[in-house]
Design a protein around this motif. Structure first.
Motif, short mmCIF file in Angstrom:
data_model
loop_
_atom_site.label_atom_id
_atom_site.label_comp_id
_atom_site.label_asym_id
_atom_site.label_seq_id
_atom_site.Cartn_x
_atom_site.Cartn_y
_atom_site.Cartn_z
N LEU A 130 29.89 35.26 50.17
CA LEU A 130 31.30 35.01 49.82
C LEU A 130 31.40 34.31 48.46
CD1 LEU A 130 32.72 33.84 53.27
CD2 LEU A 130 33.42 35.86 52.01
N SER B 103 32.99 35.66 44.88
CA SER B 103 34.06 34.94 44.16
C SER B 103 33.86 34.97 42.65
CB SER B 103 34.11 33.47 44.60
OG SER B 103 34.23 33.39 45.97
N ASP C 274 39.82 34.93 37.60
CA ASP C 274 40.85 34.59 38.59
C ASP C 274 41.95 35.66 38.55
OD1 ASP C 274 43.18 33.33 39.66
OD2 ASP C 274 43.47 32.24 37.79
N VAL D 158 45.10 35.58 38.98
CA VAL D 158 46.42 35.25 38.42
C VAL D 158 46.34 34.96 36.92
CG1 VAL D 158 48.44 33.76 38.62
CG2 VAL D 158 47.15 34.37 40.67
N TYR D 159 45.46 34.02 36.52
CA TYR D 159 45.42 33.62 35.11
C TYR D 159 44.20 34.17 34.36
CZ TYR D 159 49.11 30.44 36.47
OH TYR D 159 50.28 29.93 36.95
N THR E 143 41.12 33.37 34.56
CA THR E 143 40.14 32.35 34.16
C THR E 143 38.75 32.81 34.63
OG1 THR E 143 41.84 30.81 34.88
CG2 THR E 143 39.73 29.84 34.23
N GLY F 22 34.75 39.20 50.51
CA GLY F 22 35.17 37.95 49.86
C GLY F 22 36.27 38.15 48.83
N GLU G 233 40.25 36.91 49.04
CA GLU G 233 40.85 36.02 48.03
C GLU G 233 42.11 36.65 47.44
OE1 GLU G 233 38.61 35.31 44.46
OE2 GLU G 233 39.82 33.56 43.98
N MET H 47 44.93 36.57 49.97
CA MET H 47 45.36 35.20 50.27
C MET H 47 46.16 34.63 49.09
SD MET H 47 43.18 32.23 52.05
CE MET H 47 42.22 31.75 50.66
N LEU H 48 45.65 34.89 47.87
CA LEU H 48 46.36 34.39 46.68
C LEU H 48 47.75 34.99 46.57
CD1 LEU H 48 43.92 34.14 43.67
CD2 LEU H 48 45.26 32.35 44.72
N LEU I 96 49.94 33.25 49.05
CA LEU I 96 50.23 31.87 48.65
C LEU I 96 51.15 31.84 47.44
CD1 LEU I 96 46.73 30.17 49.10
CD2 LEU I 96 48.77 29.83 50.50
N LYS I 97 50.93 32.76 46.52
CA LYS I 97 51.73 32.81 45.29
C LYS I 97 53.20 33.10 45.65
CE LYS I 97 51.29 32.71 40.78
NZ LYS I 97 51.59 31.40 40.30
N GLY J 201 52.70 28.41 47.11
CA GLY J 201 51.55 27.56 47.47
C GLY J 201 51.62 26.99 48.87
#
Lengths: 186, 502
Positions: free
Chosen positions: B176, B180, B184, B186-187, B189, B448, B452, B455-456, B459-460, B464
């Motif tokens: 997992l 990862s 990222d 969203v941004y 990174t 994994g 993610e 889930m993101l 949450l987004k 959050g």
């Protein structure tokens, strides 16, 4: 000839070393079992260092997974240390067995694979594959039937060339053989 | 045009008439499915110019036959030499390879073929009947529900690690963490990429699959010199047709198991972005959960082989439903089919069934005919295919390394992916040598990033707020089923043990 002599010598050394078992050897050595969890802990620590200043969206999943991994690894380390403490296991780097193990066929094969990956970009797919097949089969079989092995190596590399380069037109590294054949085919 | 029984009978015989396209495509699919990295989607892309030249109907039949047979072909090396041809076959070696190691390769292949064909036939028929309703499944499966579906698959980590749970969990969570790696969602990174630009998109799946299974296996089998022990060699050499028929018989006896695991594949296949890997892991996990002999899984258990094979062939019909009914491709191959259909001026979505019902229903009928023809063409080959296990590792190990390394190169055409596959090979070799399950690592690497991502997204959308994961009725029902499948078997076995003691 040379390859098989070296191999025979190493096998003899290996078997000699393995026979010299002491009483201590009967207890399991847990050193090997620690490699994966240690790798996990080191990698997770490095991973955390790369997200420390990142937004929460970059952190949330890895922090959850990483913390659970830390927890499981800690339990694992505690368990193993308890076994060592109770004299039911041992942790030791056995030099006497380590070196013969290093000279096993497997290590030679892994080294040839590394060599294959290194030369493929310079010699091209086909030539590197011929060399890889010939060397690895010679190592694994003790250098017998060289002509058969050479023929097999040429056949396998030719199949690879036809399927991967001619049919599927993948961008595998091209070398002397591919470029010459390209001219001939034109 | 009236859509009645006669229409379907005519359509069946019409598609059967295209056997001259279907049979060669089946064999091509078997080859490309068996080599990691050469998926049906890749092959169709390579052969796209030919597809454009064909009549639209012939082109679609060619693609369908290739798609179905590559799904089945991926299981062959997974069973015989522990190398799944695609991620969809990653759960197949869990029980298929131990069977081959016992000298039962021919039987295992027969079980795999029959369960794949039955699963494919059944889900095609169900897809034909329930298309309009099944297409709606995608609408109800949002990020929250998908998080739970992913957890179904991930919980398999605990199942494959029954011998040493803590080691299994370590392997799964290391997987997992590796999964990862990458930018990222969203941004963008970069995370854990070690400065490699090639890892910004995450860890590519094929090099991980090739390394953990194929390369580490090639290093491992050198020790023994053969895939089989001496007594098993004799067994494989003396194998007759009886083994194939026996394999088919024991699969047919478990028809109910084939049905419900292939239905799992069909439903997961309908969800865009899900796919065969998730379906086969979830089916394996569910099969083990409801089995009377869960402890036999991982040792060469018949049901452990049936579940992933029936499920990943159930996915094939499922992925085509959103494309045909809604015009939304459910996977890579479906997306390429859409390109071909658009190029030929054929509408996708609801218009297809009103303007060209022969094509809309014809796609599923072609799938049905392909699976039917596979039972005559592929099943008899199991006897000869199983002899691969007799080839000395002196020849097999270099072949595995050379061809699978190219397979890891093909999807992205980066040399880096070859090095990465080797790195995973060394990791897999160390894991096997020290008693860690490589399948657990792979489950983490595959599922994994998907977990993610969903889930993101959830949450987004909720700003959050983690309680969003328990906010939908369907999601909550899935949570209850997940908890039940995790807790109930353990509770029941404890109760049984207690009652036996008393």
């Amino acid at each position: 000839m040379l390859l098989s002599t070296v191999r025979q010598g190493l096998l003899f050394w290996n078997s000699n070393m393995l026979e010299k078992k002491t009483e201590k050897d009967t207890k399991p050595n847990v050193l090997g079992e620690l490699i994966i969890p240690v790798f996990g802990v080191v990698f997770t620590t490095y991973y955390f260092s790369t997200i420390i200043d990142s937004p929460w969206t970059a952190q949330v999943n890895a922090v959850m997974v990483g913390l659970v991994l830390f927890l499981i690894c800690t339990i694992f380390f505690i368990r193993k240390s308890q076994l060592i403490k109770r004299n039911q296991a041992r942790i030791v780097l056995e030099y006497k067995r380590f070196w013969p193990a290093i000279f096993k066929k497997q290590t030679g094969f892994i080294a040839i694979t590394v060599g294959y990956l290194l030369i493929i970009e310079y010699l091209g797919y086909t030539l590197a594959t011929i060399i890889f097949f010939f060397l690895s089969m010679s190592l694994l079989d003790g250098g017998r039937h060289k002509i058969v092995k050479l023929a097999l190596s040429l056949t396998m590399a030719a199949i690879g060339y036809v399927v991967f380069i001619l049919m599927f037109e993948t961008r595998l590294p091209l070398g002397f053989i591919e470029l010459s054949l390209r001219e001939v085919i034109r | 045009m009236t859509i009645d029984v006669n229409f379907f009978i005519e359509l069946f015989f019409h598609q059967l008439g295209l056997w001259w396209v279907i049979i060669p495509s089946i064999f091509l699919g078997l080859i490309v499915g068996g080599i990691p990295g050469f998926s049906a989607a890749n092959t169709i892309i390579v052969l796209l110019p030919f597809t454009f030249l064909m009549e639209v109907e012939v082109g679609l039949v060619f693609m369908i036959a290739l798609y179905c047979s590559s799904r089945l072909g991926a299981g062959i090396p997974a069973i015989l030499v522990n190398i799944p041809g695609t991620a969809g076959a990653a759960a197949t070696p869990l029980d298929g390879y131990p069977m081959a190691k016992k000298g039962l390769g021919q039987r295992a292949l027969s079980i795999s073929f029959v369960s794949s064909i039955l699963g494919g036939l059944l889900t095609t028929v169900i897809a034909l009947i329930t298309m309009p309703w099944l297409a709606r499944v995608g609408f109800y499966m949002h990020s929250v529900e998908m998080v739970v579906v992913m957890l179904f698959g991930i919980s398999l980590i605990a199942s494959v690690a029954t011998k040493d749970t803590i080691k299994g969990l370590i392997a799964g969570f290391v997987g997992l963490m590796i999964g990862s790696i990458g930018a990222d969602h969203v941004y963008a990174t970069p995370r854990g990429t070690m400065g490699f630009l090639e890892l910004y998109d995450g860890v590519p799946l094929i090099p991980a699959l090739v390394g953990l299974f194929a390369i580490s296996e090639a290093f491992m089998v050198i020790e023994s010199g053969s895939f089989l022990s001496k007594d098993r060699v004799q067994q494989v050499q003396n194998a007759s047709w009886v083994e194939t028929f026996y394999g088919a018989k024991i699969t047919l006896k478990r028809w109910f198991h084939v049905c419900w695991t292939s239905l799992i594949g069909l439903v997961i296949g309908v969800i865009p972005g899900a796919g065969a890997a998730i379906a086969s892991f979830v089916a394996y996990q569910q099969s083990r959960t409801f089995s009377k002999t869960p402890e036999a899984y991982g040792t060469g258990h018949v049901e452990g082989l049936i579940a992933p094979e029936a499920a990943n062939n159930g996915v094939t019909a499922g992925t085509l439903i959103p494309l045909m009914v809604l015009g939304i491709p459910g996977g890579a191959t479906a997306a390429i089919m859409m390109v071909v259909m658009q190029y030929q001026g054929v509408p996708t979505g609801p218009g297809l069934f009103t303007e060209r019902p022969d094509l809309g229903y014809g796609v599923f009928m072609a799938m049905f005919v392909t699976y039917l023809l596979m039972s005559f063409t592929i099943l008899p080959m199991s006897r000869y295919m199983s002899r691969v296990t007799l080839v000395s590792t002196v020849y097999m190990s270099p072949i595995i390394i050379a061809f699978t390394l190219v397979g890891s190169f093909v999807p992205r055409e980066y040399m880096f992916d070859m090095y990465l596959a080797f790195g995973f090979g060394v990791l897999g070799f160390i894991a096997r040598k020290t008693g860690y399950h490589v399948a657990a690592i792979l489950i983490g690497v595959i599922l994994g990033p998907l977990l993610e991502q969903y889930m993101l997204r959830a949450l987004k959308m909720s700003g959050g707020d983690a309680t969003v994961l328990f906010s939908s009725p369907l999601g909550n029902s899935l949570w209850v089923i997940l908890l039940a499948t995790l807790v109930l078997p353990a509770w029941l076995s404890k109760r049984k043990a207690k009652s036996e003691k008393s």
